[in-house]
Motif scaffolding. Structure first.
Motif, short mmCIF file in Angstrom:
data_model
loop_
_atom_site.label_atom_id
_atom_site.label_comp_id
_atom_site.label_asym_id
_atom_site.label_seq_id
_atom_site.Cartn_x
_atom_site.Cartn_y
_atom_site.Cartn_z
N ILE A 29 -81.33 55.78 59.00
CA ILE A 29 -81.41 56.65 57.83
C ILE A 29 -81.94 55.91 56.61
CG2 ILE A 29 -79.56 58.16 58.61
CD1 ILE A 29 -77.82 56.81 56.43
N VAL A 30 -81.92 54.57 56.66
CA VAL A 30 -82.52 53.77 55.59
C VAL A 30 -83.97 53.43 55.91
CG1 VAL A 30 -82.43 51.58 54.33
CG2 VAL A 30 -80.31 52.78 54.89
N ILE A 31 -84.23 53.03 57.14
CA ILE A 31 -85.55 52.54 57.53
C ILE A 31 -86.61 53.63 57.46
CG2 ILE A 31 -86.92 51.53 59.38
CD1 ILE A 31 -84.96 49.61 58.07
N VAL A 32 -86.31 54.81 57.99
CA VAL A 32 -87.32 55.87 58.04
C VAL A 32 -87.76 56.29 56.63
CG1 VAL A 32 -87.80 58.25 58.75
CG2 VAL A 32 -86.64 56.69 60.31
N PRO A 33 -86.84 56.62 55.70
CA PRO A 33 -87.28 56.94 54.33
C PRO A 33 -87.99 55.76 53.66
CG PRO A 33 -85.03 57.69 54.68
CD PRO A 33 -85.38 56.83 55.85
N LEU A 34 -87.54 54.54 53.93
CA LEU A 34 -88.17 53.35 53.35
C LEU A 34 -89.62 53.24 53.79
CD1 LEU A 34 -88.08 50.59 51.86
CD2 LEU A 34 -87.31 49.58 54.03
N LEU A 35 -89.89 53.45 55.06
CA LEU A 35 -91.26 53.35 55.56
C LEU A 35 -92.15 54.45 54.99
CD1 LEU A 35 -90.63 52.36 59.30
CD2 LEU A 35 -91.37 50.90 57.41
N PHE A 36 -91.59 55.64 54.82
CA PHE A 36 -92.35 56.71 54.18
C PHE A 36 -92.70 56.33 52.75
CE2 PHE A 36 -90.81 60.06 57.30
CZ PHE A 36 -92.08 60.31 57.79
N GLY A 37 -91.74 55.71 52.04
CA GLY A 37 -91.99 55.28 50.67
C GLY A 37 -93.06 54.21 50.60
N ILE A 38 -93.03 53.27 51.53
CA ILE A 38 -94.05 52.22 51.56
C ILE A 38 -95.43 52.83 51.82
CG2 ILE A 38 -94.90 50.27 52.95
CD1 ILE A 38 -92.02 49.35 53.20
N GLY A 39 -95.48 53.82 52.69
CA GLY A 39 -96.75 54.48 52.96
C GLY A 39 -97.31 55.18 51.73
N ALA A 40 -96.40 55.65 50.86
CA ALA A 40 -96.83 56.38 49.66
C ALA A 40 -97.38 55.45 48.58
CB ALA A 40 -95.67 57.20 49.10
N ILE A 41 -96.90 54.19 48.55
CA ILE A 41 -97.31 53.27 47.47
C ILE A 41 -98.30 52.20 47.94
CG2 ILE A 41 -95.10 53.62 46.28
CD1 ILE A 41 -94.25 50.84 47.27
N SER A 42 -98.68 52.24 49.19
CA SER A 42 -99.58 51.22 49.72
C SER A 42 -100.72 51.87 50.50
CB SER A 42 -98.81 50.26 50.64
OG SER A 42 -98.44 50.91 51.84
N HIS A 43 -101.57 51.02 51.04
CA HIS A 43 -102.71 51.53 51.82
C HIS A 43 -102.35 51.75 53.28
CE1 HIS A 43 -102.77 47.15 52.42
NE2 HIS A 43 -103.32 47.42 53.59
N PHE A 44 -101.09 51.44 53.65
CA PHE A 44 -100.68 51.62 55.04
C PHE A 44 -100.46 53.10 55.35
CE2 PHE A 44 -99.31 47.25 54.16
CZ PHE A 44 -99.82 46.59 55.27
N ASP A 45 -100.96 53.52 56.49
CA ASP A 45 -100.79 54.91 56.93
C ASP A 45 -99.53 55.00 57.78
OD1 ASP A 45 -101.12 57.56 57.56
OD2 ASP A 45 -102.58 57.18 59.16
N ILE A 46 -98.45 55.54 57.20
CA ILE A 46 -97.17 55.63 57.90
C ILE A 46 -96.93 57.09 58.28
CG2 ILE A 46 -94.71 55.13 57.85
CD1 ILE A 46 -96.41 52.66 57.61
N SER A 47 -97.21 57.42 59.51
CA SER A 47 -96.96 58.77 60.02
C SER A 47 -95.50 58.87 60.46
CB SER A 47 -97.87 59.05 61.21
OG SER A 47 -97.54 58.20 62.29
N PRO A 48 -94.98 60.08 60.68
CA PRO A 48 -93.62 60.21 61.22
C PRO A 48 -93.44 59.45 62.53
CG PRO A 48 -94.39 62.34 60.44
CD PRO A 48 -95.56 61.41 60.36
N GLN A 49 -94.50 59.40 63.34
CA GLN A 49 -94.40 58.70 64.62
C GLN A 49 -94.24 57.19 64.42
OE1 GLN A 49 -96.81 61.16 63.96
NE2 GLN A 49 -95.46 62.62 65.00
N ILE A 50 -95.02 56.62 63.49
CA ILE A 50 -94.92 55.18 63.21
C ILE A 50 -93.57 54.86 62.58
CG2 ILE A 50 -95.84 53.28 61.83
CD1 ILE A 50 -97.56 53.98 64.22
N ALA A 51 -93.11 55.70 61.65
CA ALA A 51 -91.83 55.47 60.98
C ALA A 51 -90.69 55.47 62.00
CB ALA A 51 -91.58 56.53 59.91
N VAL A 52 -90.69 56.43 62.89
CA VAL A 52 -89.62 56.54 63.87
C VAL A 52 -89.69 55.42 64.90
CG1 VAL A 52 -88.73 57.95 65.77
CG2 VAL A 52 -89.32 59.02 63.59
N GLY A 53 -90.88 55.14 65.41
CA GLY A 53 -91.02 54.09 66.41
C GLY A 53 -90.62 52.73 65.88
N THR A 54 -91.06 52.42 64.65
CA THR A 54 -90.71 51.13 64.03
C THR A 54 -89.22 51.07 63.74
OG1 THR A 54 -92.90 51.07 63.00
CG2 THR A 54 -91.23 49.57 62.12
#
Length: 270
Positions: A29-54
């Protein structure tokens, strides 16, 4: 920006591991929202699939770290864990496959809604009587805590297997570890003491996360750079959370779990 992302991932892993080990969530519950946030402020493309898998990779480490600590404290109910894993393992594999069909908006909404529902379940748990009585349990357990409290609980496999299959499915689907639903189910339906429920949940989370992670890896859903940066914090956080767990009362654990789920759930839905 690179240093900011590095600190976010290191601290995020620690926070996720600590929270996961503390209340049995697995830390997703911390990691998934965190990865979405990183995707929003960086050039990394963080899809739901990447967020969940990571996230699932870190859940494996948090689950292992916490489980080892709980095993030393003799809080893990191994027999119950093995029975429940029979259902949660296949569910995790199916959830990882279904995750492919989520887009960003639908994932965030359902993820947040799921958290709020679990929080509501915990709010009313004291008003809900266990469905099964000890004589109806397929696996019956009786323990006496160091404080002298006695607990009788157990598992009705006819009811438990479908529930843990669904929990495993949600784990693979959302990358959360599944403990956020498994712990309340163990407390409400089968009268598990909160400390035993959390410790046993972490072992089930660990075993199920292995299967879900393998599926996500095979689908290419893991950002390995982010995963490697999250892992150290997840490992030490898992141990820290399990240690803090042993110092808090059962009521305090339930209150913490409730508060965290409501905040995260509403934030994601908005």
């Amino acid at each position: 920006m690179e240093y900011v992302l590095l600190l976010l991932l290191l601290f995020g892993g620690l926070l996720a591991g600590t929270l996961g080990g503390l209340v049995g969530l697995g830390g997703g519950i911390v990691i998934v929202p965190l990865l979405f946030g990183i995707g929003a402020i960086s050039h990394f493309d963080i899809s739901p699939q990447i967020a969940v898998g990571t996230s699932m990779i870190t859940v494996v480490i948090t689950g292992l770290s916490s489980t080892l600590t709980y095993m030393k404290k003799k809080l893990v109910d191994y027999k119950s864990c093995l029975y429940l894993f029979i259902g949660s393992g296949p569910g995790g594999i199916l959830g990882a496959w279904v995750n492919r069909y989520f887009n960003d908006d639908s994932f965030s909404f359902y993820f947040g809604l799921f958290m709020v529902i679990v929080a509501i379940l915990l709010m009313v748990k004291n008003k809900i009587k266990p469905i099964g009585q000890p004589k109806k349990f397929t696996v019956s357990r009786h323990i006496v805590t160091p404080e002298g409290e006695q607990f009788t609980y157990g598992i009705n496999l006819t009811l438990a297997i479908p529930i843990v299959f669904f929990v495993g499915f949600l784990s693979g689907l959302f990358g959360i570890g599944g403990g956020s639903l498994l712990v309340p189910a163990m407390i409400i339906l089968f009268s598990f003491p909160p400390h035993i429920a959390i410790a046993s949940s972490m072992m089930i989370v660990f075993l199920s996360a292995i299967l879900s992670s393998i599926t996500h890896i095979s689908l290419g859903n893991v950002n390995w750079l982010f995963a490697l940066l999250l892992l150290p914090g997840a490992w030490f956080g898992g141990k820290l959370g399990a240690f803090i767990n042993s110092k808090l009362s059962s009521n305090a654990l339930v209150i913490i779990l409730r508060f965290v789920l409501i905040i995260v759930g509403i934030r994601l839905m908005l």
